[in-house]
Write an enzyme that holds these catalytic residues in place. Structure first.
Site, PDB file in Angstrom:
ATOM      1  N   ARG A  62       0.809  -1.213   0.000  1.00 55.56           N
ATOM      2  CA  ARG A  62       0.000   0.000   0.000  1.00 55.56           C
ATOM      3  C   ARG A  62       0.849   1.275   0.000  1.00 55.56           C
ATOM      4  NH1 ARG A  62      -2.773  -4.055   1.932  1.00 55.56           N
ATOM      5  NH2 ARG A  62      -0.722  -4.545   2.699  1.00 55.56           N
ATOM      6  N   THR A  63       1.766   1.382   0.966  1.00 54.83           N
ATOM      7  CA  THR A  63       2.485   2.643   1.166  1.00 54.83           C
ATOM      8  C   THR A  63       3.373   2.969  -0.035  1.00 54.83           C
ATOM      9  OG1 THR A  63       2.507   2.038   3.495  1.00 54.83           O
ATOM     10  CG2 THR A  63       3.858   3.920   2.849  1.00 54.83           C
ATOM     11  N   LYS A  90      25.834  -4.207   0.247  1.00 55.95           N
ATOM     12  CA  LYS A  90      27.301  -4.363   0.257  1.00 55.95           C
ATOM     13  C   LYS A  90      27.923  -3.664   1.458  1.00 55.95           C
ATOM     14  CE  LYS A  90      27.432  -4.170  -4.799  1.00 55.95           C
ATOM     15  NZ  LYS A  90      27.781  -3.276  -5.917  1.00 55.95           N
ATOM     16  N   ARG A 112      11.136   4.009   4.062  1.00 56.85           N
ATOM     17  CA  ARG A 112      10.640   2.956   4.972  1.00 56.85           C
ATOM     18  C   ARG A 112      11.849   2.139   5.397  1.00 56.85           C
ATOM     19  NH1 ARG A 112       5.598  -1.070   4.842  1.00 56.85           N
ATOM     20  NH2 ARG A 112       4.665   0.900   5.451  1.00 56.85           N
ATOM     21  N   HIS A 140       4.472   5.748  11.812  1.00 53.86           N
ATOM     22  CA  HIS A 140       4.082   5.611  10.399  1.00 53.86           C
ATOM     23  C   HIS A 140       3.110   6.777  10.169  1.00 53.86           C
ATOM     24  CE1 HIS A 140       2.994   4.078   6.594  1.00 53.86           C
ATOM     25  NE2 HIS A 140       2.679   2.837   6.897  1.00 53.86           N
TER      26      HIS A 140
HETATM   27  N1   CP Z   1      -0.337  -0.121   5.990  1.00 56.62           N
HETATM   28  C1   CP Z   1       0.858  -0.348   5.427  1.00 56.62           C
HETATM   29  O1   CP Z   1       1.861   0.269   5.766  1.00 56.62           O
HETATM   30  O2   CP Z   1       0.856  -1.301   4.436  1.00 56.62           O
HETATM   31  P1   CP Z   1       2.144  -1.733   3.601  1.00 56.62           P
HETATM   32  O3   CP Z   1       3.087  -2.420   4.553  1.00 56.62           O
HETATM   33  O4   CP Z   1       1.615  -2.644   2.529  1.00 56.62           O
HETATM   34  O5   CP Z   1       2.774  -0.502   3.026  1.00 56.62           O
END
Ligand code: CP
Length: 321
Positions: A62-63, A90, A112, A140
């Site tokens: 999603r993100t 590496k 991320r 998040h």
């Molecule tokens: N909600 C969420 O962060 O989903 P993903 O891990 O698929 O990005």
């Protein structure tokens, strides 16, 4: 954008840092961008000429797609970078990787990373804007913002609502971002789960802690069901998945006891039949897919605000055109 808010931050690292006016400002900006996705030509020129790199060192559906689409709809050039196939494998440090990418003229880095604090560390190492797309168990922020935006769109307000965050609160960056944001906007937040999965310190933050979902069902306006992280089961944090589901899963029987207006959220990915049954996840009170749709507008708003911050505030007037 919110009338009382002028965005000046280089980065979006967490909701803990944000003032109420900044959160409202992001939600209001998202409202303007939401309509762009309904057009036949789903694009505005707001970030034309800017370069965004999505740095993902952890799995995401999603993100990652949402940030990629958001950047594209703002007319930025968007590059996706997967940590597993990069020079990080590496031994290159995150800061060195980012500085090298920045040297190619990048404006915004979306990160991320499995380590809590990684986005903060990166923001100090580069002059480009950094947007946290999830760092370890810390925050998040865009997920928290899209959850809050989804509730506000559905119920028209956040203030005074009772929102239950159910599941593995201890290890959840989604929970932390939700708690900060919901409390700043005046919601009453409940953390619900077994004692091993709900941190003791939450009560001091004003969060109501419950270890019995059945006791609070009738009073809650919004249930945000967290993914139960099966990979933690061997750490003995709860007896079995089946036991967890029996005590904390949202199912048809429990839905008979909630308010008729109560809403169900889940950040995804869902474990169907564990934290939520399929009939509830796909039922009339579920906003799970609305969250995904709204997430795109939130990420457009965040990229737009950091990409046009104070250096050229007037440019914002042409944001949604
Ligand atoms: N909600 C969420 O962060 O989903 P993903 O891990 O698929 O990005």
């Amino acid at each position: 954008m919110h009338a009382n808010m002028e965005w000046t931050r280089k980065d979006l690292l967490g909701i803990e840092d944000l003032a109420k006016e900044e959160i409202d400002g992001i939600l209001d900006t998202a409202e303007g961008f939401r309509e762009v996705s309904a057009r036949s030509v789903k694009k505005v020129p707001a970030l034309r000429g800017k370069v965004i790199v999505n740095l993902f060192f952890e799995a995401s559906t999603r993100t990652r797609i949402s940030f990629e689409l958001a950047g594209t709809r703002l007319s930025a050039d968007v590059i996706n970078f997967a940590g597993a196939t990069s020079s990080a494998s590496k031994g290159e440090t995150l800061s060195d990787t980012a500085r090298n990418i920045e040297a190619m003229g990048v404006d915004i880095l979306v990160l991320r990373h499995p380590c809590s604090g990684a986005a903060y560390q990166l923001s100090k190492a580069v002059t480009a804007s950094v947007v946290n797309a999830g760092d370890g168990t810390h925050e998040h922020p865009t997920q928290g913002l899209l959850d809050i935006y989804t509730i506000r769109r559905a119920l028209g307000r956040i203030e005074g609502l009772k929102v239950a965050i159910v599941g593995d609160v201890s290890h959840s960056r989604v929970a932390r971002s939700n708690i900060w944001g919901l409390q700043k906007l005046g919601a009453e937040v409940y953390a619900v789960g077994p004692p091993t999965l709900v941190p003791r310190g939450l009560a001091k933050m004003g969060v109501k802690v419950s270890h019995h979902l059945d006791e609070i069902l009738p009073e809650i306006d919004v249930f945000n069901m967290l993914r139960i992280q099966a990979e933690r089961q061997d750490q003995g944090l709860f007896p079995t998945i089946r036991e967890y589901s029996r005590l904390f899963g949202l199912n048809r029987q429990r839905m008979k006891r909630v308010k008729p207006t109560a809403l169900v959220l889940h950040p995804g990915p869902i474990n169907r039949g564990v934290e939520i049954t399929p009939d509830v996840a796909d039922g009339p009170q579920s906003l799970i897919l609305n969250q995904v749709t709204n997430g795109l507008a939130i990420r457009m708003a965040v990229l737009y605000l950091v990409g046009t911050r104070a250096t050229n505030p007037g440019a914002r007037e042409g944001g949604v055109a």
